[in-house]
Design an enzyme around this catalytic site. Structure first.
Site, PDB file in Angstrom:
ATOM      1  CG  ASP A 199       1.243  -4.854   2.747  1.00  0.00           C
ATOM      2  OD1 ASP A 199       2.319  -3.910   2.527  1.00  0.00           O
ATOM      3  OD2 ASP A 199       0.079  -4.538   3.155  1.00  0.00           O
ATOM      4  CG  PHE A 251      -4.916   5.909  -2.960  1.00  0.00           C
ATOM      5  CD1 PHE A 251      -4.247   6.645  -3.843  1.00  0.00           C
ATOM      6  CD2 PHE A 251      -6.057   5.903  -3.198  1.00  0.00           C
ATOM      7  CE1 PHE A 251      -4.612   7.303  -4.834  1.00  0.00           C
ATOM      8  CE2 PHE A 251      -6.557   6.912  -4.375  1.00  0.00           C
ATOM      9  CZ  PHE A 251      -5.772   7.352  -5.300  1.00  0.00           C
ATOM     10  CG  ASN A 253      -4.752  -6.540  -4.495  1.00  0.00           C
ATOM     11  OD1 ASN A 253      -5.292  -5.837  -5.273  1.00  0.00           O
ATOM     12  ND2 ASN A 253      -3.322  -6.309  -4.300  1.00  0.00           N
ATOM     13  CE  LYS A 264      -2.326   1.496   6.041  1.00  0.00           C
ATOM     14  NZ  LYS A 264      -3.323   0.831   5.263  1.00  0.00           N
ATOM     15  CE  LYS A 301       2.170   2.739   3.862  1.00  0.00           C
ATOM     16  NZ  LYS A 301       2.971   1.558   2.954  1.00  0.00           N
ATOM     17  CE  LYS A 340      -2.315 -27.514 -10.725  1.00  0.00           C
ATOM     18  NZ  LYS A 340      -3.262 -28.378 -11.608  1.00  0.00           N
TER      19      LYS A 340
HETATM   20  O1  PMT Z   1      -7.769  -0.224  -8.810  1.00  0.00           O
HETATM   21  P1  PMT Z   1      -9.334  -0.068  -8.293  1.00  0.00           P
HETATM   22  O2  PMT Z   1     -10.049  -1.140  -8.617  1.00  0.00           O
HETATM   23  O3  PMT Z   1      -9.640   1.385  -9.051  1.00  0.00           O
HETATM   24  O4  PMT Z   1      -9.296   0.184  -6.839  1.00  0.00           O
HETATM   25  C1  PMT Z   1      -8.666   1.434  -6.071  1.00  0.00           C
HETATM   26  C2  PMT Z   1      -8.008   0.996  -4.939  1.00  0.00           C
HETATM   27  C3  PMT Z   1      -9.031   0.483  -3.723  1.00  0.00           C
HETATM   28  C4  PMT Z   1      -6.880  -0.159  -5.196  1.00  0.00           C
HETATM   29  C5  PMT Z   1      -7.307   2.341  -4.402  1.00  0.00           C
HETATM   30  O5  PMT Z   1      -8.131   3.495  -4.191  1.00  0.00           O
HETATM   31  C6  PMT Z   1      -6.471   2.177  -3.572  1.00  0.00           C
HETATM   32  O6  PMT Z   1      -7.115   2.172  -2.213  1.00  0.00           O
HETATM   33  N1  PMT Z   1      -5.155   1.966  -3.395  1.00  0.00           N
HETATM   34  C7  PMT Z   1      -4.082   1.732  -2.272  1.00  0.00           C
HETATM   35  C8  PMT Z   1      -4.409   0.364  -1.914  1.00  0.00           C
HETATM   36  C9  PMT Z   1      -3.378  -0.395  -0.801  1.00  0.00           C
HETATM   37  O7  PMT Z   1      -2.494  -1.031  -1.026  1.00  0.00           O
HETATM   38  O8  PMT Z   1      -3.630   0.376   0.402  1.00  0.00           O
HETATM   39  P2  PMT Z   1      -2.539   0.140   1.632  1.00  0.00           P
HETATM   40  O9  PMT Z   1      -3.211   0.729   2.704  1.00  0.00           O
HETATM   41  O10 PMT Z   1      -2.107  -1.166   1.769  1.00  0.00           O
HETATM   42  O11 PMT Z   1      -1.239   0.935   1.411  1.00  0.00           O
HETATM   43  C10 PMT Z   1      -0.899   2.280   1.732  1.00  0.00           C
HETATM   44  C11 PMT Z   1      -0.039   2.935   0.621  1.00  0.00           C
HETATM   45  O12 PMT Z   1       1.272   2.262   0.633  1.00  0.00           O
HETATM   46  C12 PMT Z   1      -0.776   2.800  -0.822  1.00  0.00           C
HETATM   47  O13 PMT Z   1      -0.422   3.993  -1.504  1.00  0.00           O
HETATM   48  C13 PMT Z   1       0.133   1.765  -1.475  1.00  0.00           C
HETATM   49  O14 PMT Z   1       0.342   1.888  -2.662  1.00  0.00           O
HETATM   50  C14 PMT Z   1       1.498   1.824  -0.597  1.00  0.00           C
HETATM   51  N2  PMT Z   1       2.245   0.642  -0.510  1.00  0.00           N
HETATM   52  C15 PMT Z   1       1.760  -0.555   0.198  1.00  0.00           C
HETATM   53  C16 PMT Z   1       2.342  -1.822   0.120  1.00  0.00           C
HETATM   54  C17 PMT Z   1       3.839  -1.703  -0.232  1.00  0.00           C
HETATM   55  N3  PMT Z   1       4.355  -2.637   0.031  1.00  0.00           N
HETATM   56  N4  PMT Z   1       4.255  -0.645  -0.675  1.00  0.00           N
HETATM   57  C18 PMT Z   1       3.746   0.502  -0.824  1.00  0.00           C
HETATM   58  O15 PMT Z   1       4.075   1.472  -1.323  1.00  0.00           O
END
Ligand code: PMT
Length: 413
Positions: free
Chosen positions: A278, A322, A209, A336, A340, A288
């Site tokens: 995810d 986040f 991503n 979330k 979470k 490849k």
């Molecule tokens: O890195 P930059 O370029 O500065 O960009 C910043 C950012 C946009 C990446 C950051 O601000 C941000 O939003 N990070 C969270 C990205 C994300 O994966 O969001 P999500 O809504 O998909 O996940 C929610 C939360 O669960 C997040 O805290 C994530 O780290 C966590 N997660 C997600 C998937 C997973 N399998 N396990 C997790 O713990």
């Protein structure tokens, strides 16, 4: 940057690395600090007062008695107004004088007279740096509470290789920021995750991503400035490891899960800024994948939810997630927050201008379990990190008070 509004006295002594101070002064001034430069006589052989006056926007102080024309005592004013004093480069001679408490010029006099933190950045030839007398002086500086910025290793201006290089200007500025920042996280261990994850498809391709890691790195740096011991678990990024932070490099979501769970066990606070994939391919091709005639179907399987797993660990720690969203920001982030099991959710509309992936600014909304929703204006990612860590401090305070109260009420054995 947290030097904004601070007064930083920069004392320059006579070494070739003095040229790096021009950029350091420029960066400090650009970040909003008031910069007062003191040059020793020897430093003037390497950089001119005019250059540093132009870059700092203030007259450069050179000799103790230049300042006596003022109604106050000039060197005491410099010492008193400083929020931090940076001596860089500090030659072996200046290190020795500071260790012995000698005050025979303006710079060494101001160092003795100030109550502000003094950062000393030695820079010299590697053999001088390794000399037992120099090392004894350096040890004395540490004992007396001076903050030592260790020299880097590498090619030296004198032609030798080894320790003795003045760190780069951005590193010096960061150490000043550490010295002048509030210390609400002293004694705390903060785990931060940053960057993307890469899920391999074959030996040359992966699913990824757009995360650059900037947001998570900013949280890690600001937590360190506030006194925390910081562990940063990061996916692949182009950013340099920040000084003073334990960095753990991972590639895939499952590697991130393993590292995060290991470090979360002992952490007081976890901030998950990483953009974790995810899904991952069910199979990684050994070779490849060749272009065929038709389309290619990929089967994906879900990755573990790292935050949810950390929230299920025994023990108490404050969790910050986040939520990267492209619509229904607050409703999705609230969902979330519950799913979470975190205390604070940083809702990030990644479609907003100057926000989200790979930019230096962000626009976020903080949502906590009390239902409080606070939309922050656009600001630098460091300032966003500061706002998140302010909330961490405020959310921790009632928890700590509750624990103290329950200890008080617990019957004595
Ligand atoms: O890195 P930059 O370029 O500065 O960009 C910043 C950012 C946009 C990446 C950051 O601000 C941000 O939003 N990070 C969270 C990205 C994300 O994966 O969001 P999500 O809504 O998909 O996940 C929610 C939360 O669960 C997040 O805290 C994530 O780290 C966590 N997660 C997600 C998937 C997973 N399998 N396990 C997790 O713990």
């Amino acid at each position: 940057m947290s030097v904004r509004g601070k007064t930083v006295v920069v004392g320059v002594s006579g070494g070739i690395a003095a040229y790096k101070i021009c950029e350091t002064v420029r960066l400090l001034a650009q970040a909003g600090a008031t910069v007062q430069v003191i040059l020793t006589r020897a430093a003037e052989e390497f950089v001119t007062p005019l250059t540093l006056q132009t870059l700092s926007g203030h007259p450069v102080a050179r000799h103790t008695f230049d300042l006596t024309e003022e109604s106050e005592i000039g060197h005491i004013r410099l010492a008193d107004t400083a929020d931090a004093l940076l001596v860089a480069p500090a030659t072996a001679n200046v290190v020795a004088k500071l260790a012995a408490g000698i005050a025979d010029d303006l710079l060494t006099t101001v160092v003795l007279a100030t109550r502000a933190p003094v950062l000393v950045a030695p820079a010299m030839n590697v053999h001088m740096w390794e000399n037992v007398t120099v090392q004894a002086n350096v040890a004395r500086l540490r004992e007396t509470g001076r903050l030592l910025i260790e020299p880097d290793s590498g090619a030296l201006a004198c032609g030798y290789e080894g320790a003795g290089r003045l760190p780069e200007p951005d590193v010096l500025v960061e150490e000043v920021a550490v010295a002048v920042s509030e210390k609400s996280l002293v004694g705390r261990h903060v785990l931060v995750t940053a960057g993307p994850t890469w899920e391999a498809l074959d030996p040359v391709r992966h699913l990824a991503n757009r995360s650059s890691g900037k947001m998570g790195f900013a949280v890690a740096k600001v937590a360190r400035r506030r006194g925390a011991r910081v562990t940063l678990v990061t996916g692949p990024t182009a950013l340099e490891d920040p000084r003073g932070i334990e960095c753990v490099h991972v590639t895939s979501a499952r590697e991130m899960e393993k590292a995060a769970l290991q470090h979360a066990a002992a952490a007081d606070c976890v901030v998950m800024a990483a953009a974790v994939g995810d899904y991952r391919p069910v199979e990684i091709a050994r070779h490849k994948i060749k272009r065929g005639r038709g389309d290619l179907d990929l089967r994906l399987t879900a990755n573990p939810d790292i935050l949810a797993r950390i929230s299920a660990l025994p023990g108490q720690r404050l969790l910050v997630g986040f939520a990267a969203e492209t619509r229904d920001l607050v409703a999705n982030a609230r969902r979330k927050l519950q799913a979470k099991g975190v205390q604070l959710m940083v809702a990030n509309d990644v479609t907003a201008p100057d926000a989200g992936f790979d930019v230096d600014t962000n626009v976020v909304t903080l949502i906590d379990r009390t239902g409080r929703v606070e939309r922050l204006d656009k600001m630098s990612k460091e300032d966003v990190a500061g706002a998140i860590l302010d909330r961490v401090r405020d959310l921790r305070a009632p928890c700590a008070a509750l624990r103290a109260e329950s200890r008080r009420l617990r019957p004595r054995q």
